[in-house]
Design a protein around this motif. Structure first.
Motif, PDB file in Angstrom:
ATOM      1  N   ARG A 117      -3.678   1.169  -7.773  1.00 13.01           N
ATOM      2  CA  ARG A 117      -5.020   0.859  -7.214  1.00 13.01           C
ATOM      3  C   ARG A 117      -4.703   0.739  -5.676  1.00 13.01           C
ATOM      4  NH1 ARG A 117      -4.848  -2.081 -11.959  1.00 13.01           N
ATOM      5  NH2 ARG A 117      -6.591  -1.745 -13.253  1.00 13.01           N
ATOM      6  N   PHE A 118      -5.406   1.365  -4.932  1.00 13.16           N
ATOM      7  CA  PHE A 118      -5.231   1.455  -3.553  1.00 13.16           C
ATOM      8  C   PHE A 118      -6.603   1.844  -2.844  1.00 13.16           C
ATOM      9  CE2 PHE A 118      -4.339   5.521  -5.126  1.00 13.16           C
ATOM     10  CZ  PHE A 118      -5.113   6.555  -4.413  1.00 13.16           C
ATOM     11  N   THR A 119      -6.473   1.276  -1.323  1.00 11.87           N
ATOM     12  CA  THR A 119      -7.423   1.929  -0.534  1.00 11.87           C
ATOM     13  C   THR A 119      -7.072   3.233   0.290  1.00 11.87           C
ATOM     14  OG1 THR A 119      -6.765   0.404   1.130  1.00 11.87           O
ATOM     15  CG2 THR A 119      -8.564  -0.431  -0.027  1.00 11.87           C
ATOM     16  N   TYR A 120      -7.930   3.859   0.338  1.00  4.30           N
ATOM     17  CA  TYR A 120      -7.368   5.410   0.980  1.00  4.30           C
ATOM     18  C   TYR A 120      -8.247   5.655   2.293  1.00  4.30           C
ATOM     19  CZ  TYR A 120      -5.784  10.031   1.607  1.00  4.30           C
ATOM     20  OH  TYR A 120      -5.129  11.282   1.966  1.00  4.30           O
ATOM     21  N   ARG A 121      -7.706   5.925   3.375  1.00  3.83           N
ATOM     22  CA  ARG A 121      -8.617   6.344   4.612  1.00  3.83           C
ATOM     23  C   ARG A 121      -8.438   7.949   4.798  1.00  3.83           C
ATOM     24  NH1 ARG A 121      -6.199   7.435   9.290  1.00  3.83           N
ATOM     25  NH2 ARG A 121      -4.363   6.278   8.674  1.00  3.83           N
ATOM     26  N   ASP A 122      -9.414   8.668   4.900  1.00  9.56           N
ATOM     27  CA  ASP A 122      -9.503   9.996   4.692  1.00  9.56           C
ATOM     28  C   ASP A 122      -9.262  10.332   6.249  1.00  9.56           C
ATOM     29  OD1 ASP A 122     -11.931   9.979   5.837  1.00  9.56           O
ATOM     30  OD2 ASP A 122     -12.969  10.372   3.892  1.00  9.56           O
ATOM     31  N   HIS A 123      -9.332  11.783   6.349  1.00 13.36           N
ATOM     32  CA  HIS A 123      -9.388  12.438   7.863  1.00 13.36           C
ATOM     33  C   HIS A 123     -10.295  11.988   8.763  1.00 13.36           C
ATOM     34  CE1 HIS A 123     -11.792  15.362   5.808  1.00 13.36           C
ATOM     35  NE2 HIS A 123     -11.993  15.680   6.815  1.00 13.36           N
ATOM     36  N   GLU A 124     -11.446  11.578   8.001  1.00 17.16           N
ATOM     37  CA  GLU A 124     -12.542  11.328   8.823  1.00 17.16           C
ATOM     38  C   GLU A 124     -12.668   9.599   9.147  1.00 17.16           C
ATOM     39  OE1 GLU A 124     -16.090  12.688   7.149  1.00 17.16           O
ATOM     40  OE2 GLU A 124     -15.567  14.949   7.719  1.00 17.16           O
ATOM     41  N   ASP A 125     -11.586   8.750   8.744  1.00 15.88           N
ATOM     42  CA  ASP A 125     -11.500   7.487   8.918  1.00 15.88           C
ATOM     43  C   ASP A 125     -12.331   6.582   7.875  1.00 15.88           C
ATOM     44  OD1 ASP A 125      -9.131   7.198  10.390  1.00 15.88           O
ATOM     45  OD2 ASP A 125     -10.363   7.205  12.280  1.00 15.88           O
ATOM     46  N   THR A 126     -12.994   7.373   6.783  1.00 18.55           N
ATOM     47  CA  THR A 126     -13.663   6.734   6.081  1.00 18.55           C
ATOM     48  C   THR A 126     -12.939   6.007   4.764  1.00 18.55           C
ATOM     49  OG1 THR A 126     -15.563   8.382   6.084  1.00 18.55           O
ATOM     50  CG2 THR A 126     -15.610   6.962   4.100  1.00 18.55           C
ATOM     51  N   VAL A 127     -13.035   4.780   4.527  1.00 20.24           N
ATOM     52  CA  VAL A 127     -11.975   4.159   3.533  1.00 20.24           C
ATOM     53  C   VAL A 127     -12.830   4.074   2.277  1.00 20.24           C
ATOM     54  CG1 VAL A 127     -11.146   1.837   3.256  1.00 20.24           C
ATOM     55  CG2 VAL A 127     -10.876   3.013   5.823  1.00 20.24           C
ATOM     56  N   SER A 128     -12.082   4.343   1.167  1.00 21.58           N
ATOM     57  CA  SER A 128     -12.674   4.250   0.119  1.00 21.58           C
ATOM     58  C   SER A 128     -11.502   3.411  -0.901  1.00 21.58           C
ATOM     59  CB  SER A 128     -13.057   5.574  -0.717  1.00 21.58           C
ATOM     60  OG  SER A 128     -11.950   6.351  -0.734  1.00 21.58           O
ATOM     61  N   ARG A 129     -12.080   3.044  -1.934  1.00 25.59           N
ATOM     62  CA  ARG A 129     -11.151   2.483  -3.094  1.00 25.59           C
ATOM     63  C   ARG A 129     -10.904   3.250  -4.204  1.00 25.59           C
ATOM     64  NH1 ARG A 129     -10.254  -3.216  -2.556  1.00 25.59           N
ATOM     65  NH2 ARG A 129      -9.915  -3.103  -4.603  1.00 25.59           N
ATOM     66  N   ARG A 130      -9.780   3.288  -4.615  1.00 28.21           N
ATOM     67  CA  ARG A 130      -9.219   4.307  -5.534  1.00 28.21           C
ATOM     68  C   ARG A 130      -8.175   3.727  -6.611  1.00 28.21           C
ATOM     69  NH1 ARG A 130      -9.925   9.937  -3.612  1.00 28.21           N
ATOM     70  NH2 ARG A 130     -11.012   9.475  -1.894  1.00 28.21           N
ATOM     71  N   THR A 131      -8.566   4.446  -7.876  1.00 26.52           N
ATOM     72  CA  THR A 131      -7.917   4.138  -8.984  1.00 26.52           C
ATOM     73  C   THR A 131      -7.489   5.363  -9.455  1.00 26.52           C
ATOM     74  OG1 THR A 131      -9.240   1.944  -9.597  1.00 26.52           O
ATOM     75  CG2 THR A 131      -7.599   2.886 -11.171  1.00 26.52           C
ATOM     76  N   ALA A 132      -6.034   5.609  -9.443  1.00 27.29           N
ATOM     77  CA  ALA A 132      -5.473   6.821  -9.987  1.00 27.29           C
ATOM     78  C   ALA A 132      -4.225   6.521 -10.959  1.00 27.29           C
ATOM     79  CB  ALA A 132      -4.945   7.449  -8.915  1.00 27.29           C
ATOM     80  N   GLU A 133      -3.853   7.643 -11.509  1.00 28.72           N
ATOM     81  CA  GLU A 133      -2.653   7.651 -12.466  1.00 28.72           C
ATOM     82  C   GLU A 133      -1.652   8.619 -11.453  1.00 28.72           C
ATOM     83  OE1 GLU A 133      -3.975   9.529 -16.207  1.00 28.72           O
ATOM     84  OE2 GLU A 133      -4.946   7.847 -16.662  1.00 28.72           O
ATOM     85  N   PRO A 134      -0.703   7.968 -11.099  1.00 26.78           N
ATOM     86  CA  PRO A 134       0.262   8.705 -10.191  1.00 26.78           C
ATOM     87  C   PRO A 134       1.226   9.726 -10.911  1.00 26.78           C
ATOM     88  CG  PRO A 134       0.968   6.360 -10.368  1.00 26.78           C
ATOM     89  CD  PRO A 134      -0.319   6.592 -11.071  1.00 26.78           C
ATOM     90  N   HIS A 135       1.397  10.773 -10.281  1.00 24.71           N
ATOM     91  CA  HIS A 135       2.347  11.743 -10.965  1.00 24.71           C
ATOM     92  C   HIS A 135       3.487  12.002 -10.423  1.00 24.71           C
ATOM     93  CE1 HIS A 135       3.608  14.726 -13.822  1.00 24.71           C
ATOM     94  NE2 HIS A 135       3.563  15.712 -12.948  1.00 24.71           N
ATOM     95  N   ARG A 136       3.653  12.467  -9.092  1.00 26.15           N
ATOM     96  CA  ARG A 136       4.697  12.738  -8.345  1.00 26.15           C
ATOM     97  C   ARG A 136       4.693  12.417  -6.929  1.00 26.15           C
ATOM     98  NH1 ARG A 136       6.621  12.734 -12.558  1.00 26.15           N
ATOM     99  NH2 ARG A 136       8.362  14.334 -13.420  1.00 26.15           N
ATOM    100  N   LEU A 137       5.533  12.176  -5.993  1.00 29.54           N
ATOM    101  CA  LEU A 137       5.627  12.057  -4.643  1.00 29.54           C
ATOM    102  C   LEU A 137       6.023  13.451  -4.062  1.00 29.54           C
ATOM    103  CD1 LEU A 137       6.913   8.654  -3.939  1.00 29.54           C
ATOM    104  CD2 LEU A 137       4.583   9.530  -3.220  1.00 29.54           C
ATOM    105  N   PHE A 186      -0.204   4.300 -18.629  1.00 30.47           N
ATOM    106  CA  PHE A 186      -1.166   5.571 -19.216  1.00 30.47           C
ATOM    107  C   PHE A 186       0.131   6.490 -19.660  1.00 30.47           C
ATOM    108  CE2 PHE A 186      -0.088   6.233 -14.835  1.00 30.47           C
ATOM    109  CZ  PHE A 186       0.218   7.602 -14.789  1.00 30.47           C
ATOM    110  N   THR A 187      -0.415   7.348 -20.510  1.00 27.68           N
ATOM    111  CA  THR A 187       0.139   8.421 -21.177  1.00 27.68           C
ATOM    112  C   THR A 187       0.076   9.505 -20.032  1.00 27.68           C
ATOM    113  OG1 THR A 187      -0.432   7.899 -23.165  1.00 27.68           O
ATOM    114  CG2 THR A 187       0.356  10.323 -22.979  1.00 27.68           C
ATOM    115  N   PRO A 188       1.202  10.444 -19.377  1.00 25.17           N
ATOM    116  CA  PRO A 188       1.052  10.995 -18.426  1.00 25.17           C
ATOM    117  C   PRO A 188       0.495  12.475 -18.811  1.00 25.17           C
ATOM    118  CG  PRO A 188       3.469  10.146 -18.428  1.00 25.17           C
ATOM    119  CD  PRO A 188       2.535   9.657 -19.607  1.00 25.17           C
TER     120      PRO A 188
END
Length: 319
Positions: A158-178, A215-217
């Motif tokens: 769970r995280f907040t994300y700031r896109d290239h237009e500086d719009t902030v949104s809340r996200r829930t994601a299944e992380p895979h790789r960096l 979660f199951t990848p």
């Protein structure tokens, strides 16, 4: 039993710190008899440590290379040095280190005593690297390790994300790789709200724990995730996509075309294809001219026409 275990750890530390020890030297260091040293060496072997022994008066004990990496015993100074090195590699995207340095740092910081963690933090807080990421894109190593742990444990993020237009949104994601480039880090994750794969710039992520559940990848979006991210940040993220033939080899072009500015495909020893993107046709023309290579526009046809317009304008300026 506690005394024996402590002595085994001390023996292992000595074997890791020196290429070869005589039995007498080890006995003297540990304050035991050579016979006890032999018994302790047998115990280490039973635990899977490959301790080699050479006979004779000039022989001794040596820790060999095994099929698996055994636990390493580090003193305070060694632990701080390793942690600082890993943080430097993670923060600056040193070639060849990548995600491995983040995973190793996550494991090390998990067991560092508080006093050492403070020392590592102080060293990093008051050290200015000459090789730095672009302004505004510095990544907190703590965020990197948190994301790496979530990838490793298959734990929803769970995280907040700031896109290239500086719009902030809340996200829930299944992380895979960096994935790291020369200056930036990206997270490849399945966005649960959008039901699709997404690439997030790590410097724009602010984790909002608690995370979970597990979660199951899923199967990854591509076999080559580095190329997948490169295409995403250099082409798919822009309104205009183009394919350009550069009149140089892919190896030479790679000195100026970074993974975040385009994807190169070798054609022959004298040319390659560049797949890239831009916000407008004019920005694309400027980008191609500044590369300093002869080129030919493959697509789109609108870009070819725009190059003609710019050529004529420059000719009039010279006339």
């Amino acid at each position: 039993m506690l005394e024996t275990s402590a002595r085994l750890l001390r023996l292992l530390s000595l074997l890791q710190a020196h290429r070869e020890w005589s039995g007498a030297d080890l006995a003297d260091r540990l304050g035991v008899t050579p016979r006890t040293v032999r018994r302790d060496v047998d115990r280490l072997r039973a635990l899977g440590y490959p301790v080699n022994a050479s006979p004779g008066t000039g022989g001794g004990y040596q820790l060999g290379a095994g099929a698996e990496l055994p636990p390493l015993l580090l003193d305070d100074e060694e632990a701080v040095a390793v942690a600082v090195g890993l943080r430097t590699a993670a923060g600056n995207g040193i070639e060849g280190m990548g995600e491995s340095s983040v995973r190793a740092l996550a494991k090390l910081e998990q067991v560092l005593p508080g006093r050492l963690r403070r020392r590592v933090g102080a060293l990093n807080s008051f050290t200015v690297p000459m090789l730095s990421a672009p302004r505004g894109s510095m990544v907190d190593p703590g965020v990197l390790t948190e994301l790496a742990n979530a990838c490793r444990d298959s734990e929803r993020l769970r995280f907040t994300y700031r896109d290239h237009e500086d719009t902030v949104s809340r996200r829930t994601a299944e992380p895979h790789r960096l994935v790291c480039t020369e200056h930036r880090w990206y997270l490849v994750a399945w966005d649960l709200d959008r039901a699709d794969w997404r690439t997030f710039r790590v410097d724009r992520i602010t984790p909002t724990p608690p995370h979970g559940p597990r979660f199951t990848p899923r199967p990854p979006p591509a076999e080559d995730l580095a190329a997948y991210v490169s295409r995403g940040v250099s082409t798919r993220a822009y309104a205009l996509a183009a394919v350009i033939r550069l009149r140089v080899s892919a190896e030479e072009a790679a000195r100026d075309v970074t993974p975040s500015s385009g994807v190169l495909e070798p054609v022959d020893e004298h040319s390659c294809l560049l797949r890239t993107g831009a916000a407008t046709l004019d920005v694309m023309v400027i980008h191609l001219v500044l590369l300093g290579f002869d080129f030919e526009v493959i697509e789109p046809p609108e870009l070819t026409e725009r190059v003609r317009v710019v050529r004529d304008r420059l000719s009039r300026a010279l006339g």
